[in-house]
Every structure is written in C-alpha cells, then in structure tokens.
Scaffold this motif. Structure first.
Motif, PDB file in Angstrom:
ATOM      1  N   ALA A  53      43.422  54.083  30.294  1.00 25.94           N
ATOM      2  CA  ALA A  53      41.970  54.169  30.422  1.00 25.94           C
ATOM      3  C   ALA A  53      41.530  54.428  31.853  1.00 25.94           C
ATOM      4  O   ALA A  53      40.343  54.356  32.152  1.00 25.94           O
ATOM      5  CB  ALA A  53      41.339  52.874  29.913  1.00 25.94           C
ATOM      6  N   ASN A  54      42.492  54.719  32.731  1.00 27.69           N
ATOM      7  CA  ASN A  54      42.203  54.970  34.139  1.00 27.69           C
ATOM      8  C   ASN A  54      41.534  53.759  34.795  1.00 27.69           C
ATOM      9  O   ASN A  54      40.580  53.897  35.560  1.00 27.69           O
ATOM     10  CB  ASN A  54      41.323  56.220  34.309  1.00 27.69           C
ATOM     11  N   GLN A  55      42.071  52.582  34.484  1.00 27.52           N
ATOM     12  CA  GLN A  55      41.600  51.332  35.089  1.00 27.52           C
ATOM     13  C   GLN A  55      42.793  50.637  35.757  1.00 27.52           C
ATOM     14  O   GLN A  55      43.261  49.587  35.306  1.00 27.52           O
ATOM     15  CB  GLN A  55      40.984  50.424  34.013  1.00 27.52           C
ATOM     16  N   PRO A  56      43.298  51.220  36.865  1.00 25.97           N
ATOM     17  CA  PRO A  56      44.522  50.685  37.474  1.00 25.97           C
ATOM     18  C   PRO A  56      44.379  49.268  38.015  1.00 25.97           C
ATOM     19  O   PRO A  56      45.352  48.510  38.026  1.00 25.97           O
ATOM     20  CB  PRO A  56      44.816  51.680  38.597  1.00 25.97           C
ATOM     21  N   LEU A  57      43.181  48.890  38.462  1.00 20.97           N
ATOM     22  CA  LEU A  57      43.019  47.540  39.015  1.00 20.97           C
ATOM     23  C   LEU A  57      43.155  46.481  37.923  1.00 20.97           C
ATOM     24  O   LEU A  57      43.723  45.411  38.152  1.00 20.97           O
ATOM     25  CB  LEU A  57      41.672  47.413  39.723  1.00 20.97           C
ATOM     26  N   ILE A  58      42.639  46.784  36.732  1.00 26.57           N
ATOM     27  CA  ILE A  58      42.799  45.836  35.629  1.00 26.57           C
ATOM     28  C   ILE A  58      44.257  45.774  35.209  1.00 26.57           C
ATOM     29  O   ILE A  58      44.777  44.699  34.879  1.00 26.57           O
ATOM     30  CB  ILE A  58      41.881  46.226  34.456  1.00 26.57           C
ATOM     31  N   ALA A  59      44.935  46.923  35.237  1.00 23.76           N
ATOM     32  CA  ALA A  59      46.367  46.927  34.924  1.00 23.76           C
ATOM     33  C   ALA A  59      47.130  46.042  35.908  1.00 23.76           C
ATOM     34  O   ALA A  59      48.046  45.291  35.513  1.00 23.76           O
ATOM     35  CB  ALA A  59      46.898  48.357  34.963  1.00 23.76           C
ATOM     36  N   MET A  60      46.750  46.092  37.167  1.00 19.72           N
ATOM     37  CA  MET A  60      47.416  45.264  38.167  1.00 19.72           C
ATOM     38  C   MET A  60      47.134  43.780  37.937  1.00 19.72           C
ATOM     39  O   MET A  60      48.004  42.926  38.128  1.00 19.72           O
ATOM     40  CB  MET A  60      46.982  45.692  39.568  1.00 19.72           C
ATOM     41  N   ARG A  61      45.913  43.450  37.511  1.00 24.17           N
ATOM     42  CA  ARG A  61      45.598  42.053  37.201  1.00 24.17           C
ATOM     43  C   ARG A  61      46.460  41.561  36.038  1.00 24.17           C
ATOM     44  O   ARG A  61      46.941  40.425  36.055  1.00 24.17           O
ATOM     45  CB  ARG A  61      44.115  41.918  36.858  1.00 24.17           C
ATOM     46  N   ALA A  62      46.622  42.406  35.030  1.00 21.52           N
ATOM     47  CA  ALA A  62      47.481  42.027  33.907  1.00 21.52           C
ATOM     48  C   ALA A  62      48.923  41.830  34.375  1.00 21.52           C
ATOM     49  O   ALA A  62      49.615  40.904  33.928  1.00 21.52           O
ATOM     50  CB  ALA A  62      47.415  43.086  32.815  1.00 21.52           C
ATOM     51  N   ASP A  63      49.370  42.682  35.287  1.00 17.09           N
ATOM     52  CA  ASP A  63      50.736  42.552  35.794  1.00 17.09           C
ATOM     53  C   ASP A  63      50.903  41.283  36.632  1.00 17.09           C
ATOM     54  O   ASP A  63      51.979  40.677  36.644  1.00 17.09           O
ATOM     55  CB  ASP A  63      51.108  43.785  36.628  1.00 17.09           C
ATOM     56  N   LEU A  64      49.852  40.874  37.340  1.00 14.59           N
ATOM     57  CA  LEU A  64      49.908  39.611  38.077  1.00 14.59           C
ATOM     58  C   LEU A  64      50.136  38.438  37.119  1.00 14.59           C
ATOM     59  O   LEU A  64      50.995  37.576  37.354  1.00 14.59           O
ATOM     60  CB  LEU A  64      48.613  39.392  38.859  1.00 14.59           C
ATOM     61  N   GLY A  65      49.358  38.419  36.040  1.00 12.64           N
ATOM     62  CA  GLY A  65      49.534  37.364  35.059  1.00 12.64           C
ATOM     63  C   GLY A  65      50.902  37.409  34.408  1.00 12.64           C
ATOM     64  O   GLY A  65      51.537  36.373  34.185  1.00 12.64           O
ATOM     65  N   ARG A  66      51.382  38.613  34.121  1.00 14.07           N
ATOM     66  CA  ARG A  66      52.696  38.750  33.491  1.00 14.07           C
ATOM     67  C   ARG A  66      53.797  38.276  34.435  1.00 14.07           C
ATOM     68  O   ARG A  66      54.760  37.631  34.010  1.00 14.07           O
ATOM     69  CB  ARG A  66      52.917  40.213  33.093  1.00 14.07           C
ATOM     70  N   ALA A  67      53.658  38.567  35.728  1.00 14.24           N
ATOM     71  CA  ALA A  67      54.667  38.120  36.692  1.00 14.24           C
ATOM     72  C   ALA A  67      54.741  36.601  36.726  1.00 14.24           C
ATOM     73  O   ALA A  67      55.834  36.017  36.787  1.00 14.24           O
ATOM     74  CB  ALA A  67      54.343  38.669  38.077  1.00 14.24           C
ATOM     75  N   ALA A  86      49.233  39.689  45.064  1.00 11.30           N
ATOM     76  CA  ALA A  86      50.644  39.770  44.678  1.00 11.30           C
ATOM     77  C   ALA A  86      51.532  39.142  45.745  1.00 11.30           C
ATOM     78  O   ALA A  86      52.506  38.442  45.440  1.00 11.30           O
ATOM     79  CB  ALA A  86      51.037  41.227  44.437  1.00 11.30           C
ATOM     80  N   GLU A  87      51.200  39.396  47.002  1.00 10.40           N
ATOM     81  CA  GLU A  87      51.989  38.807  48.091  1.00 10.40           C
ATOM     82  C   GLU A  87      51.848  37.287  48.102  1.00 10.40           C
ATOM     83  O   GLU A  87      52.826  36.551  48.293  1.00 10.40           O
ATOM     84  CB  GLU A  87      51.542  39.403  49.425  1.00 10.40           C
ATOM     85  N   VAL A  88      50.615  36.814  47.863  1.00 10.96           N
ATOM     86  CA  VAL A  88      50.375  35.372  47.823  1.00 10.96           C
ATOM     87  C   VAL A  88      51.127  34.741  46.660  1.00 10.96           C
ATOM     88  O   VAL A  88      51.756  33.679  46.811  1.00 10.96           O
ATOM     89  CB  VAL A  88      48.858  35.091  47.708  1.00 10.96           C
ATOM     90  N   LEU A  89      51.092  35.389  45.492  1.00  8.27           N
ATOM     91  CA  LEU A  89      51.784  34.830  44.334  1.00  8.27           C
ATOM     92  C   LEU A  89      53.292  34.776  44.581  1.00  8.27           C
ATOM     93  O   LEU A  89      53.943  33.778  44.247  1.00  8.27           O
ATOM     94  CB  LEU A  89      51.480  35.657  43.086  1.00  8.27           C
ATOM     95  N   ALA A  90      53.839  35.833  45.156  1.00  8.85           N
ATOM     96  CA  ALA A  90      55.274  35.826  45.463  1.00  8.85           C
ATOM     97  C   ALA A  90      55.610  34.678  46.409  1.00  8.85           C
ATOM     98  O   ALA A  90      56.633  33.988  46.247  1.00  8.85           O
ATOM     99  CB  ALA A  90      55.678  37.168  46.076  1.00  8.85           C
ATOM    100  N   MET A  91      54.739  34.456  47.379  1.00  7.90           N
ATOM    101  CA  MET A  91      54.960  33.359  48.324  1.00  7.90           C
ATOM    102  C   MET A  91      54.853  32.004  47.625  1.00  7.90           C
ATOM    103  O   MET A  91      55.652  31.116  47.843  1.00  7.90           O
ATOM    104  CB  MET A  91      53.950  33.457  49.471  1.00  7.90           C
ATOM    105  N   ARG A  92      53.860  31.875  46.735  1.00  2.29           N
ATOM    106  CA  ARG A  92      53.684  30.615  46.015  1.00  2.29           C
ATOM    107  C   ARG A  92      54.909  30.307  45.156  1.00  2.29           C
ATOM    108  O   ARG A  92      55.347  29.155  45.063  1.00  2.29           O
ATOM    109  CB  ARG A  92      52.452  30.687  45.118  1.00  2.29           C
TER     110      ARG A  92
END
Length: 395
Positions: free
Chosen positions: A175-189, A223-229
């Motif tokens: 749907a050309n919504q890359p920022l939402i895709a990244m948010r979903a990937d944050l949750g998945r990680a 993403a960097e903060v989550l990796a650090m956490r």
C-alpha cells in the motif's frame, strides 16, 4: 500490564494520517479538552443523544466527555457513555467510518482499564472491520489491524502474532506505507526476541536501521533503542550509556525518547511489590472480585535524560500499591535534551490502573472483575502532537 506492543490505544491520541477520502480521519485539534466543565461536556452528549448532531459531532462530544470522566477516575461513566454512542452511531457508521472507528478506539482503551477484555477486543475488531470495508489500504486501517494483533497477543500463540505482523508489514509495503511496515517489523522483532529467535529479531532491527526512507529517522532510532534494550535485558547495561553517547542532535530534538526502563512491576512480581497486607488492594476483598484502583504519576525528565521527582499526584482511595511503579519510573533513562536549558515537553503524567480480567465465577451467572490482575497504563500528558517520525518502541 498487558503486552500490547505499541502505545497506540488512547482516548485522545487519535490518528492524524492524511487521507484523500472525505470526510477523513479525526484530527487531534478536533477533540482537545481545554478547561471545559464536566456538566457542559455532558450536555453536549445529551444534545447529540437527542438527535441534534452529525455522526462526527456525536463522536467528538462523546470522546471529550469520556476523556474527562476517565481522568476523574469515573471509568464506569466513561465506559457507559462510549457504549451508548456506539449504539447511536451503528446504523450511520458507514456515513463517517473514520469518526466511528476512533469511537471504537476510545471504547477499547477504557475497556482495557475497566478490565473487560472481551469488550476491548470487540471494539478493536469492530474498528478493524469498519476501516477494512471502507479504506483497507489506508494508514488508519493498517494501524487498526496492528492494534487488533496487539490486543490478541495474550490469546494467540506467539507464532500466530509473529506471522500476522509479517503479513501486515507486507500489506503496508504493497500500500506504499513503508513507515507502518516498519512499525509492524518493530513489533515482530520484539516478539521474535521473546520467542528466543534472537538472530531473526536482530536482522529485522538491522534492516530498519539501514532504511533510506526520508521520514524514517524516528523509527530507525526506535529500532536502535529496541536493539539496545534487548541487549540490556541480558545484563549489558553498558549498551545503554553507549547509545545515549551516540545520539545525534537531530535525534535529541525528536523529544524525550525512552531509552531504558527496568522491568515494570506486576501484581504478581517482579518489581518488589508490597506484601499482601489486609488493607492492600492486591488482596481481594471478596473471592473473585477486585475493585478498580488508579493513580496518576507525574515526573520530570531532566536535561540529561534522567527522571526527577517521580510522585503520585492523585488517585483512588488506596495508593500504596503504586509505590513500586513510582520507583521503576524513577529509574528510567530518556534521551537528553538538545540544549541543556531546553526542558519543554519534559514533564509527563501517566495513569496506572490496577485492574483484572472479567469472568464468571463458579456458581454464579454474573460476570465480574476478578481474574488475572494487571496494571494498565496510559499517557495523560497534554502536549503538542509529535511529528509522524517520532519513534514508538515496543516495551
């Protein structure tokens, strides 16, 4: 506190994504409550109940009133007002789906604090179905789908949620919504890490940090903060200080970003919860029933990112159960201010509710609050909207 991965379900933090469809989503400035009397807000709702409002006017009036009641600790009244508004607007929901969708968002938020997980899931599902029917590729619909996945986290196996977030990420990219895709990937990680699939989790976070999307700065920091956490959860506290030292001036100007927090106390531990004394609300006054208890905790975030003056501002009659929450908040680390004397937007107020799941006790036909105890949290800070690039990090 339930494991919903993004702090997206609140009364006033409604969607601001610009859509081409008319009349479009509600904007924040349509529902901000500024010095209004509760009686006046209630009168606005009563006028709408009498048929004198459009769907959008009804939603705005109801959410304003429910917000005021919720802030005063009147959860039952807030819940009832939102439920009546859902009934009033049901037959006209298709005329303004974005407004009604936000009404469902508010209803779910109150229901989680009230303890009625069934009502919360129904409201979240209703929002998702409504938006899928009218604008399935819109940012609002995609974020609603993400909230539904998060709400079902406790009910489904982790593998199911991981797969659904992966599907959502693919759908958002299409749907050309890359920022939402990244948010979903944050949750998945975050889910992958908790499921001991740490290599896959770190690959996802590395991919987000490598993104070249022009508006992805906040999410790359997230993403960097989550990796650090995740590293800090394994005892690598040096990673916290290392990340803070690497923050750029632009990253600091995004506003206070939570870098690290100790484990949030739960009614069952960990977190040094107080012993279950006779007057402690963690002890059920009668088997299978728990009243609601709530507190508002205020705290300042210093220029160095450390929390100062965390305290209970107000709450229900008993407040001692919240002392471990105050202690945990006091140990948080946020991003430093860009300028040492710039302390704007660095005072926060968070609502914590001691609640429990609704269920039907053995030998009874009446559903009541008395199942699994938990803390629900909501940010009550009154602040200007943050840019869409501001990070939201799974906790």
């Amino acid at each position: 506190m339930t494991h919903r991965l993004l702090a997206a379900t609140t009364l006033l933090m409604l969607s601001t994504a610009g859509l081409a469809q008319s009349p479009g989503p509600l904007k924040r400035d349509e529902i901000v409550v500024v010095g209004a009397k509760l009686a006046d807000l209630k009168a606005d709702v009563e006028r709408c109940a009498a048929g004198g409002c459009t769907v959008r006017e009804d939603v705005i009036a109801t959410v304003r009133y429910a917000e005021a009641e919720f802030r005063e600790g009147n959860y039952r009244d807030a819940r009832a007002a939102l439920g009546r508004a859902v009934s009033r607007t049901r037959s006209r929901a298709d005329s303004d789906p974005f407004a009604v969708a936000e009404l469902h968002t508010a209803r779910a938020a109150v229901a989680w604090h009230f303890g009625d997980q069934r009502e919360a899931l129904r409201a979240t599902g209703a929002q998702t179905r409504l938006l899928d029917r009218h604008a399935p590729q819109s940012p609002n619909a995609l974020m609603a789908r993400m909230r539904l996945i998060q709400a079902q986290y406790q009910l489904d196996a982790p593998s199911v949620n991981i797969r659904e977030l992966e599907n959502l990420s693919e759908r958002a990219n299409e749907a050309n919504q890359p920022l939402i895709a990244m948010r979903a990937d944050l949750g998945r990680a975050a889910m992958l890490y908790r499921a001991n699939q740490r290599v896959q989790a770190m690959k996802l976070l590395d991919a987000i940090q490598a993104s070249e999307e022009p508006q992805a700065g906040g999410l790359k920091l997230a993403a960097e903060v989550l990796a650090m956490r995740l590293a800090a959860s394994d005892g690598d506290m040096a990673a916290v200080e290392a990340l803070i030292a690497r923050l750029t001036e632009d990253q600091k100007r995004l506003g206070p970003t939570l870098i690290w927090s100790p484990p949030t106390p739960t009614p069952y531990g960990p977190g040094n919860m107080p012993p279950m004394e006779r007057d402690n609300p963690l002890v059920e006054p009668q088997p299978g029933y728990l009243p609601l208890f709530w507190v508002d905790i205020g705290f300042s975030i210093g220029a160095d990112g450390r929390v100062e003056s965390a305290e209970i501002l107000r709450g229900s009659e008993l407040k001692g159960w919240a002392k471990p929450l105050v202690k945990a908040i006091g140990q948080r680390r946020y991003s430093p201010a860009a300028e040492p004397d710039d302390l704007a937007e660095r005072y926060r107020v968070e609502r914590y509710t001691l609640t429990a799941d609704f269920g039907t006790p053995k030998g009874s036909l009446i559903r009541r609050r008395g199942g699994f105890k938990r803390f629900e949290q909501m940010d009550l800070t009154v602040a200007p909207p943050k840019p869409t690039t501001a990070p939201t990090v799974p906790s």
